[in-house]
Design a protein around this motif. Structure first.
Motif, PDB file in Angstrom:
ATOM      1  N   THR A 174       3.475   8.992   0.227  1.00 51.59           N
ATOM      2  CA  THR A 174       3.779   7.556   1.295  1.00 51.59           C
ATOM      3  C   THR A 174       5.013   7.364   0.970  1.00 51.59           C
ATOM      4  OG1 THR A 174       1.485   7.360   0.996  1.00 51.59           O
ATOM      5  CG2 THR A 174       2.802   5.425   1.516  1.00 51.59           C
ATOM      6  N   HIS A 175       5.379   6.976   2.198  1.00 48.01           N
ATOM      7  CA  HIS A 175       7.119   6.920   2.444  1.00 48.01           C
ATOM      8  C   HIS A 175       7.120   5.208   3.056  1.00 48.01           C
ATOM      9  CE1 HIS A 175       7.044  11.137   2.585  1.00 48.01           C
ATOM     10  NE2 HIS A 175       8.642  10.794   2.344  1.00 48.01           N
ATOM     11  N   ILE A 176       7.924   4.884   2.570  1.00 47.06           N
ATOM     12  CA  ILE A 176       9.049   3.366   3.417  1.00 47.06           C
ATOM     13  C   ILE A 176       9.885   3.214   3.348  1.00 47.06           C
ATOM     14  CG2 ILE A 176       9.153   0.579   3.015  1.00 47.06           C
ATOM     15  CD1 ILE A 176       7.086   0.845   0.556  1.00 47.06           C
ATOM     16  N   LEU A 177      10.492   3.455   4.643  1.00 46.43           N
ATOM     17  CA  LEU A 177      11.758   3.059   5.670  1.00 46.43           C
ATOM     18  C   LEU A 177      13.134   2.346   4.689  1.00 46.43           C
ATOM     19  CD1 LEU A 177      14.285   4.970   6.832  1.00 46.43           C
ATOM     20  CD2 LEU A 177      12.974   3.592   8.821  1.00 46.43           C
ATOM     21  N   LEU A 178      14.122   2.906   3.860  1.00 46.79           N
ATOM     22  CA  LEU A 178      14.257   1.618   3.350  1.00 46.79           C
ATOM     23  C   LEU A 178      16.130   1.390   5.071  1.00 46.79           C
ATOM     24  CD1 LEU A 178      14.654   2.625  -0.190  1.00 46.79           C
ATOM     25  CD2 LEU A 178      13.325   0.853   1.057  1.00 46.79           C
TER      26      LEU A 178
END
Length: 324
Positions: A174-178
């Motif tokens: 699961t990714h959160i774009l920084l």
């Protein structure tokens, strides 16, 4: 009058009569691949673990695993039960986590395996400052590692959260774009192209390259696309060591542009590619998909998710982080 007797389905009878500790034992056997390892983990004797396995197999009416010289091998039924046990474990773990959150007494340590130079990113700094203000009893431990090791550590469960690049986003994570980061090709001051830009990367076909031993996939794909980087001028895994070898003329090489611009090498290295040609990488906060997290890790992930909400739709902010 006769008392009403509840009529139960066989599955309900099974759930009422089963010793739930047997699932815990089987879970440890399956995840560790060995009855001996499970016994050590549970601080029990090997015969007691074997007996518990036999009891569980008696309840379910089917063999769950086969003993081999290298440990145990799960049967098809065993694989299905192991998947169910993983879900049970995650539910139990999340129950404790949610109780701590509701009490407001969350403490502990959250370890993040990360690429280097994150301190150069203002928005990430602000997010962590906000998190610390909300949860002062939670410690954050940063463990800097190369990009591939970061993904491997997340995949095998060594860490719950990580920050880095991901050539295959969504592959069980699961990714959160920084942010987005530019990867430029640089040369040193003695190079014939210092202070100039090339019209096409293919013009650099004969140039020797300074590379890492575990070269990131986008670097390799870019070089293969334009037929460049076949002569090797030098190897260096450390970012500053690569800058140094490029500066002294060992070859050209890829470097994260924001890190170079914030380093002592800023005036000693010259970018060779136009901005529209240079590599662009996304930097993510990552977690394993479908995996329960500790309270500190879950709270940090949720804080980042709220802070960077909409990042995927907005213009990414430049991040000064390194491949490592």
């Amino acid at each position: 009058m006769s008392k009403h007797r509840e009529v139960l389905e066989p599955s309900a009878i099974f759930a009422r009569n089963i010793d739930w500790n047997l699932f815990k034992v089987f879970y440890e056997i399956a995840r560790r691949g060995s009855i001996t390892s499970a016994a050590n983990a549970l601080n029990r004797t090997q015969p007691s673990i074997s007996a518990a396995l036999q009891r569980l197999e008696g309840y379910v009416g089917s063999p769950l695993c086969a003993r081999t010289s290298k440990g145990v091998l799960l049967t098809v039924h065993g694989e299905h039960l192991y998947s169910a046990c993983q879900h049970i474990y995650e539910v139990v773990q999340s129950t404790s986590r949610e109780a701590s959150i509701l009490r407001g007494d969350v403490s502990g340590v959250v370890t993040l395996r990360v690429i280097a130079s994150l301190y150069l990113q203002p928005r990430l700094t602000e997010m962590i400052e906000s998190f610390h203000a909300l949860y002062p009893r939670i410690e954050i431990k940063l463990d800097v590692a190369p990009w591939r090791q970061i993904l491997q550590s997340l995949q095998n469960g060594e860490v719950e959260l990580a920050i880095g690049f991901d050539p295959n986003p969504g592959d069980g994570r699961t990714h959160i774009l920084l942010s987005e980061q530019t990867q430029q090709l640089y040369c040193g001051p003695a190079h014939r192209l210092f202070g100039k830009r090339v019209a096409s990367p293919s013009e650099l076909r004969d140039e020797p390259f300074v590379i890492t031993h575990d070269e990131p996939t986008p670097y390799v794909e870019f070089r293969e696309k334009y037929g460049i980087g076949r002569p090797t001028g030098g190897y260096a895994d450390g970012l500053y060591e690569r800058m140094w070898l490029i500066e002294i003329g060992m070859g050209i090489g890829f470097l994260p542009q924001p890190v170079v611009e914030a380093s002592p090498f800023r005036d000693k290295l010259s970018p060779l590619l136009s901005e529209n040609v240079a590599l662009k990488w996304n930097v993510y906060l990552m977690a394993r998909s479908q995996s329960a997290r500790s309270a500190p890790a879950q709270l940090l992930f949720e804080t980042a998710e709220a802070y960077f909400a909409g990042s995927a739709a907005d213009e990414p902010h430049s991040v000064a982080t390194s491949v490592g």
